[in-house]
Design a protein around this motif. Structure first.
Motif, PDB file in Angstrom:
ATOM      1  N   TYR A 249       0.824  -1.203   0.000  1.00 36.68           N
ATOM      2  CA  TYR A 249       0.000   0.000   0.000  1.00 36.68           C
ATOM      3  C   TYR A 249       0.865   1.264   0.000  1.00 36.68           C
ATOM      4  CZ  TYR A 249      -4.000  -2.947   1.400  1.00 36.68           C
ATOM      5  OH  TYR A 249      -4.999  -3.892   1.449  1.00 36.68           O
ATOM      6  N   ALA A 250       2.129   1.116   0.380  1.00 39.42           N
ATOM      7  CA  ALA A 250       3.022   2.268   0.474  1.00 39.42           C
ATOM      8  C   ALA A 250       3.361   2.784  -0.928  1.00 39.42           C
ATOM      9  CB  ALA A 250       4.296   1.881   1.218  1.00 39.42           C
ATOM     10  N   PRO A 251       3.723   4.071  -1.036  1.00 39.26           N
ATOM     11  CA  PRO A 251       4.086   4.633  -2.345  1.00 39.26           C
ATOM     12  C   PRO A 251       5.471   4.163  -2.792  1.00 39.26           C
ATOM     13  CG  PRO A 251       4.325   6.302  -0.637  1.00 39.26           C
ATOM     14  CD  PRO A 251       3.714   5.103   0.020  1.00 39.26           C
ATOM     15  N   LEU A 252       5.539   2.873  -3.130  1.00 36.63           N
ATOM     16  CA  LEU A 252       6.796   2.249  -3.529  1.00 36.63           C
ATOM     17  C   LEU A 252       6.582   1.441  -4.808  1.00 36.63           C
ATOM     18  CD1 LEU A 252       7.835   0.718  -0.074  1.00 36.63           C
ATOM     19  CD2 LEU A 252       8.927   2.696  -1.155  1.00 36.63           C
ATOM     20  N   PRO A 253       7.616   1.283  -5.642  1.00 42.63           N
ATOM     21  CA  PRO A 253       7.518   0.349  -6.767  1.00 42.63           C
ATOM     22  C   PRO A 253       7.248  -1.060  -6.241  1.00 42.63           C
ATOM     23  CG  PRO A 253       9.452   1.751  -6.978  1.00 42.63           C
ATOM     24  CD  PRO A 253       8.907   1.988  -5.608  1.00 42.63           C
ATOM     25  N   LYS A 254       6.528  -1.860  -7.010  1.00 43.73           N
ATOM     26  CA  LYS A 254       6.109  -3.183  -6.553  1.00 43.73           C
ATOM     27  C   LYS A 254       7.301  -4.042  -6.136  1.00 43.73           C
ATOM     28  CE  LYS A 254       3.619  -7.365  -7.944  1.00 43.73           C
ATOM     29  NZ  LYS A 254       2.909  -8.060  -9.042  1.00 43.73           N
ATOM     30  N   GLU A 255       8.367  -4.025  -6.944  1.00 45.59           N
ATOM     31  CA  GLU A 255       9.525  -4.874  -6.645  1.00 45.59           C
ATOM     32  C   GLU A 255      10.212  -4.431  -5.353  1.00 45.59           C
ATOM     33  OE1 GLU A 255       8.945  -3.375  -9.461  1.00 45.59           O
ATOM     34  OE2 GLU A 255       8.553  -5.001 -10.885  1.00 45.59           O
ATOM     35  N   THR A 256      10.267  -3.109  -5.151  1.00 43.92           N
ATOM     36  CA  THR A 256      10.858  -2.594  -3.919  1.00 43.92           C
ATOM     37  C   THR A 256      10.019  -2.993  -2.710  1.00 43.92           C
ATOM     38  OG1 THR A 256      11.740  -0.692  -5.118  1.00 43.92           O
ATOM     39  CG2 THR A 256      11.616  -0.514  -2.721  1.00 43.92           C
ATOM     40  N   ALA A 257       8.697  -2.854  -2.839  1.00 49.02           N
ATOM     41  CA  ALA A 257       7.794  -3.231  -1.746  1.00 49.02           C
ATOM     42  C   ALA A 257       7.946  -4.710  -1.407  1.00 49.02           C
ATOM     43  CB  ALA A 257       6.356  -2.919  -2.129  1.00 49.02           C
ATOM     44  N   THR A 258       8.050  -5.540  -2.460  1.00 47.85           N
ATOM     45  CA  THR A 258       8.192  -6.986  -2.243  1.00 47.85           C
ATOM     46  C   THR A 258       9.490  -7.298  -1.509  1.00 47.85           C
ATOM     47  OG1 THR A 258       6.925  -7.447  -4.254  1.00 47.85           O
ATOM     48  CG2 THR A 258       8.272  -9.240  -3.363  1.00 47.85           C
ATOM     49  N   LEU A 259      10.580  -6.676  -1.955  1.00 44.44           N
ATOM     50  CA  LEU A 259      11.868  -6.934  -1.317  1.00 44.44           C
ATOM     51  C   LEU A 259      11.856  -6.518   0.147  1.00 44.44           C
ATOM     52  CD1 LEU A 259      14.776  -7.835  -1.498  1.00 44.44           C
ATOM     53  CD2 LEU A 259      15.372  -5.588  -2.416  1.00 44.44           C
ATOM     54  N   LEU A 260      11.294  -5.348   0.431  1.00 41.61           N
ATOM     55  CA  LEU A 260      11.248  -4.868   1.816  1.00 41.61           C
ATOM     56  C   LEU A 260      10.351  -5.741   2.682  1.00 41.61           C
ATOM     57  CD1 LEU A 260      11.022  -1.044   1.095  1.00 41.61           C
ATOM     58  CD2 LEU A 260      12.928  -2.203   2.215  1.00 41.61           C
ATOM     59  N   GLN A 261       9.212  -6.152   2.140  1.00 41.20           N
ATOM     60  CA  GLN A 261       8.284  -6.992   2.911  1.00 41.20           C
ATOM     61  C   GLN A 261       8.902  -8.356   3.205  1.00 41.20           C
ATOM     62  OE1 GLN A 261       5.927  -9.836   1.424  1.00 41.20           O
ATOM     63  NE2 GLN A 261       5.974 -10.270   3.620  1.00 41.20           N
ATOM     64  N   LYS A 262       9.495  -8.964   2.192  1.00 31.17           N
ATOM     65  CA  LYS A 262      10.103 -10.287   2.399  1.00 31.17           C
ATOM     66  C   LYS A 262      11.265 -10.201   3.379  1.00 31.17           C
ATOM     67  CE  LYS A 262       7.322 -12.251  -0.495  1.00 31.17           C
ATOM     68  NZ  LYS A 262       6.196 -13.074   0.014  1.00 31.17           N
ATOM     69  N   ASN A 263      12.021  -9.110   3.306  1.00 31.89           N
ATOM     70  CA  ASN A 263      13.131  -8.931   4.236  1.00 31.89           C
ATOM     71  C   ASN A 263      12.628  -8.777   5.664  1.00 31.89           C
ATOM     72  OD1 ASN A 263      16.088  -8.398   4.628  1.00 31.89           O
ATOM     73  ND2 ASN A 263      15.283  -6.478   5.422  1.00 31.89           N
ATOM     74  N   SER A 264      11.544  -8.002   5.842  1.00 28.37           N
ATOM     75  CA  SER A 264      10.960  -7.822   7.173  1.00 28.37           C
ATOM     76  C   SER A 264      10.444  -9.152   7.720  1.00 28.37           C
ATOM     77  CB  SER A 264       9.818  -6.814   7.100  1.00 28.37           C
ATOM     78  OG  SER A 264       9.226  -6.623   8.363  1.00 28.37           O
ATOM     79  N   SER A 265       9.775  -9.914   6.876  1.00 28.58           N
ATOM     80  CA  SER A 265       9.275 -11.233   7.282  1.00 28.58           C
ATOM     81  C   SER A 265      10.425 -12.156   7.652  1.00 28.58           C
ATOM     82  CB  SER A 265       8.449 -11.832   6.133  1.00 28.58           C
ATOM     83  OG  SER A 265       8.060 -13.158   6.433  1.00 28.58           O
ATOM     84  N   LEU A 266      11.486 -12.108   6.870  1.00 26.32           N
ATOM     85  CA  LEU A 266      12.644 -12.967   7.111  1.00 26.32           C
ATOM     86  C   LEU A 266      13.294 -12.665   8.458  1.00 26.32           C
ATOM     87  CD1 LEU A 266      14.508 -15.147   5.897  1.00 26.32           C
ATOM     88  CD2 LEU A 266      15.851 -13.300   4.887  1.00 26.32           C
ATOM     89  N   ILE A 267      13.425 -11.380   8.778  1.00 28.11           N
ATOM     90  CA  ILE A 267      14.032 -10.999  10.059  1.00 28.11           C
ATOM     91  C   ILE A 267      13.200 -11.511  11.233  1.00 28.11           C
ATOM     92  CG2 ILE A 267      14.555  -9.022  11.547  1.00 28.11           C
ATOM     93  CD1 ILE A 267      15.411  -7.540   8.989  1.00 28.11           C
ATOM     94  N   LEU A 268      11.855 -11.381  11.124  1.00 26.45           N
ATOM     95  CA  LEU A 268      10.994 -11.918  12.179  1.00 26.45           C
ATOM     96  C   LEU A 268      11.146 -13.422  12.295  1.00 26.45           C
ATOM     97  CD1 LEU A 268       7.596  -9.978  11.897  1.00 26.45           C
ATOM     98  CD2 LEU A 268       9.177  -9.983  13.830  1.00 26.45           C
ATOM     99  N   GLY A 269      11.336 -14.091  11.162  1.00 21.11           N
ATOM    100  CA  GLY A 269      11.561 -15.532  11.175  1.00 21.11           C
ATOM    101  C   GLY A 269      12.844 -15.896  11.899  1.00 21.11           C
TER     102      GLY A 269
END
Length: 578
Positions: A460-480
C-alpha cells in the motif's frame, strides 16, 4: 384406507411434530439463557478482582451489575494447586451445558472459552515460571502508561483513579513477594534483564515533577465540568498521592530487586530449568494459539523463510533489468514520503481496505506521542484497546524515538491501525459479541493479524512493486530469524555463542546487536513467536482456504470470516473456516 383417514393421521403426526419442535425450541432457548447467565456471572467475577482492568473493559460497569468495586490492581498467585482446581471447576461448569442446544453464536463462545480454559489449565503447574517484569512490556513500563490513559468519564472516576494510585505500594510489595518465591525456586530473571528493569524504574523516577502523569491528569480533568476550586483540590490530591505512593512504590522495586540478583539461572533459555521444555511448549501454545509442536513450528518457520529468501533472490537476480530496485534500497537508506502525517496516513490506509476487507465501522482516532524521556524504554508504538461498551474512541501511541523514516511510520500505523489492531478490534466489537470474549487473550491471533496487516501495508506504500516486495520479504525474514532464535534459546539450549553463529550465518554480524536480541529473547520467551507464528498461521490458513474454496475464494471473504470469528486458537479457526 380412506383419504379422510389418511388426512387425520397426517394431521396428528404434524401436530406431534410441531409439539416436539416447540419443546426443542423452548429447551434451546432455555439452554441459551442459562449459558448467557453463566457468561455474565463469569465476566463480572473476572473483572471484579482488578478495577484497572474493569475500567478499561467497561465504560459503564453499572450496566453489567458491577458497582462499588473496591480499588485493586490485581494479585500475584504462586499456588498452582488452587489455581488449577479453580480452572477445573470452571471447565466442568462450562461443559455442563448442552452445546447442541445453544445458538450458533453461543456455540462459538462455548468452544473458544473451553479452549482458553483448557490451555490455561496446562499452564497451571508453572505459575512461578511466569515473569511479570520484562523489558519494555513488563509492569514497570506498562502500568504508568495505563494510568496516564485512565479515562475520566465523571468525578467518581477521578476518585477511583486516586484510590488506585494509593494501591501501587501494596501491589509492588506483593510483586516483590512473588519475585522472592521465584528466586527461592531458582527461577529469578537474568542479571541483564534485572539491569534493564532497574534502568526503567530509574528513568521513571528521574522524571520527578516533569512526570507525564501530572500533565495527563490535568488534561483529563479538563474533560469534566469542574469548578476551579474542585479542579485545584484534585490537582493537590494527585500531587500528594504521587509523592506518597507512586514514586515510593517504584523506589521499592529499585531498592529490593537487586537483593535477589545472583539467584537467577544465568544459563539462558527455559530448557535449562526443571521441566523447562514442557513449560516452553505450554507457553508457546498459550502465546501463539497454535496447537503445533515446537518441531512443527520450527518447520513452519523454515518453510516460510525459504519462500521469502527465494523471492528476495529473484528480485536481486532481476536488478540489472529492473531499474525500480534502486541501489539506495540495498544500502538500507531510509524512506521519505510526500505524506508523513500519521492521521493522514491512517485515513489513506483505511481507504485502501475497500477491495479486500469488509467495511470498517466509523470510529474516532487520536494519535498521541510517547514522552521523549520514556522513548528508550517503551515499544515503537501501541494501540490502546477501548472499552467493549464504548469502542468508538481509539488511541494510538507513537514512539518517535523508534521511527527512523516514513516507511517505518507507515507500516507501524498499519500494524496498530488499519488494517491491524484498531480495525480488527473495532470491527469485531461492532458485531456485539458476548463481553466474555474480551477477557480471553489470544496473542497469536491479535498480534499475528497485526503482523499480517503490516506485511500487506508494504504494497500500500508509495513504492515500486519490486521494492515493496523486497522490503516486505526482508521484514518477514528478520521476524523468522527471531522466531528460530527463540526456539533455539528456550527449547534447544542455545548459548550466546550459538545465537551469534546463527545470526552471522544470515549475514548479521554485529555482536553487540545480537547480544541485545539474545537478552531480549531470554527475558521474554515466546514473545516474538506470537507475532511471527500468528502471521505464518494466517498465511497457512489462507493457502488451505484457497485450495478448499476454489473459485469461491476471495481476499475479502477470507478476511471477513477471520474477523467475524474473532480472537481464537488457530485450531478453532480452521475448524470453523475449513
Amino acid at each position: 384406507m380412506s383419504k379422510k383417514r389418511i388426512a387425520l393421521i397426517l394431521s396428528s403426526l404434524l401436530g406431534i411434530f410441531l409439539i416436539s419442535a416447540c419443546i426443542l425450541w423452548h429447551c434451546s432457548q432455555s439452554e441459551d439463557k442459562r449459558f448467557e447467565a453463566f457468561l455474565s456471572s463469569f465476566f463480572c467475577q473476572e473483572l471484579s478482582g482488578n478495577s484497572l482492568t474493569l475500567h478499561y473493559t467497561l465504560k459503564d460497569p453499572s450496566a453489567y451489575g458491577l458497582e462499588d468495586v473496591p480499588p485493586s490492581l490485581g494479585s500475584f498467585s504462586s499456588d498452582s494447586t488452587e489455581y488449577g482446581l479453580s480452572l477445573e471447576n470452571t471447565i466442568k461448569r462450562v461443559s455442563s451445558f448442552d452445546r447442541s442446544r445453544l445458538s450458533s453464536e453461543n456455540q462459538l463462545t462455548y468452544d473458544v472459552l473451553l479452549d482458553y480454559l483448557n490451555t490455561s489449565l496446562k499452564g497451571a503447574p508453572y505459575l512461578l515460571y511466569n515473569e511479570p517484569l520484562t523489558p519494555l512490556t513488563g509492569i514497570q513500563s506498562q502500568l504508568p502508561i495505563l494510568l496516564s490513559e485512565y479515562p475520566f468519564y465523571d468525578r467518581q472516576d477521578v476518585d477511583s483513579y486516586l484510590a488506585l494510585l494509593s494501591c501501587i505500594p501494596d501491589y509492588f510489595n506483593e510483586l516483590l513477594v512473588f519475585e522472592q518465591k521465584k528466586s527461592d525456586a531458582g527461577f529469578f530473571m537474568s542479571s541483564s534483564c534485572l539491569d534493564s528493569i532497574l534502568e526503567e524504574c530509574q528513568t521513571f523516577l528521574s522524571l520527578g515533577d516533569n512526570c507525564y502523569l501530572y500533565d495527563t491528569f490535568q488534561e483529563r480533568l479538563k474533560t469534566l465540568n469542574l469548578s476551579d476550586s474542585d479542579r485545584k483540590a484534585y490537582i493537590k490530591a494527585h500531587q500528594k498521592v504521587m509523592e506518597a505512593s507512586v514514586f515510593p512504590a517504584f523506589h521499592l522495586l529499585e531498592e529490593n530487586l537487586p537483593a535477589l540478583k545472583g539467584s537467577d539461572h544465568e544459563s539462558g533459555g527455559l530448557c535449562h530449568l526443571p521441566g523447562g521444555k514442557d513449560y516452553y511448549q505450554t507457553l508457546v501454545l498459550s502465546e501463539t494459539g497454535s496447537g503445533r509442536t515446537i518441531p512443527e513450528l520450527k518447520e513452519l518457520t523454515v518453510r516460510q523463510m525459504n519462500e521469502d529468501l527465494l523471492a528476495i533472490q529473484d528480485i536481486y537476480a532481476s536488478m540489472p533489468e529492473n531499474p525500480s530496485v534502486s541501489s539506495d534500497l540495498l544500502k538500507g537508506q531510509g524512506y521519505s514520503f510526500e505524506e508523513s502525517n500519521p492521521a493522514a496516513i491512517l485515513a489513506g490506509l483505511e481507504q485502501k481496505l475497500s477491495d479486500n476487507f469488509p467495511a470498517p465501522p466509523d470510529v474516532s482516532i487520536q494519535i498521541k506521542y510517547v514522552q521523549e524521556s520514556m522513548e528508550e524504554n517503551l515499544s515503537p508504538a501501541f494501540y490502546m484497546i477501548p472499552p467493549v461498551d464504548h469502542s468508538s474512541e481509539n488511541v494510538i501511541y507513537i514512539n518517535r524515538g523508534h521511527m527512523p523514516d516514513d516507511l517505518t511510520l507507515f507500516t507501524t500505523l498499519a500494524h496498530e491501525g488499519y488494517p491491524g489492531h484498531l480495525y480488527q478490534t473495532t470491527y469485531y466489537a461492532s458485531l456485539d459479541p458476548d463481553p466474555v470474549r474480551s477477557l480471553l487473550n489470544y496473542g497469536g491471533y491479535t498480534e499475528g493479524w497485526a503482523t499480517y496487516s503490516e506485511m500487506i501495508s508494504y504494497y500500500y506504500a508509495p513504492l515500486p512493486k519490486e521494492t515493496a516486495t523486497l522490503l516486505q520479504k526482508n521484514s518477514s525474514l528478520i521476524l523468522g530469524l527471531y522466531a528460530l532464535a527463540d526456539i533455539g534459546i528456550h527449547f534447544e539450549g542455545w548459548a550466546l555463542t550459538d545465537t551469534v553463529a546463527f545470526f552471522q550465518s544470515y549475514g548479521i554480524t554485529d555482536v553487540a546487536t545480537i547480544r541485545d536480541i539474545y537478552e531480549l529473547i531470554v527475558a521474554d520467551p515466546a514473545n516474538y513467536l506470537k507475532y511471527y507464528i500468528g502471521y505464518t498461521e494466517f498465511l497457512d490458513l489462507k493457502r488451505d482456504a484457497v485450495s478448499l474454496w476454489g473459485e469461491a475464494f476471495s481476499q475479502k471473504r477470507f478476511h471477513q470470516e477471520i474477523l467475524e470469528l474473532g480472537p481464537a486458537s488457530f485450531d478453532l479457526l480452521r475448524e470453523y473456516m475449513l
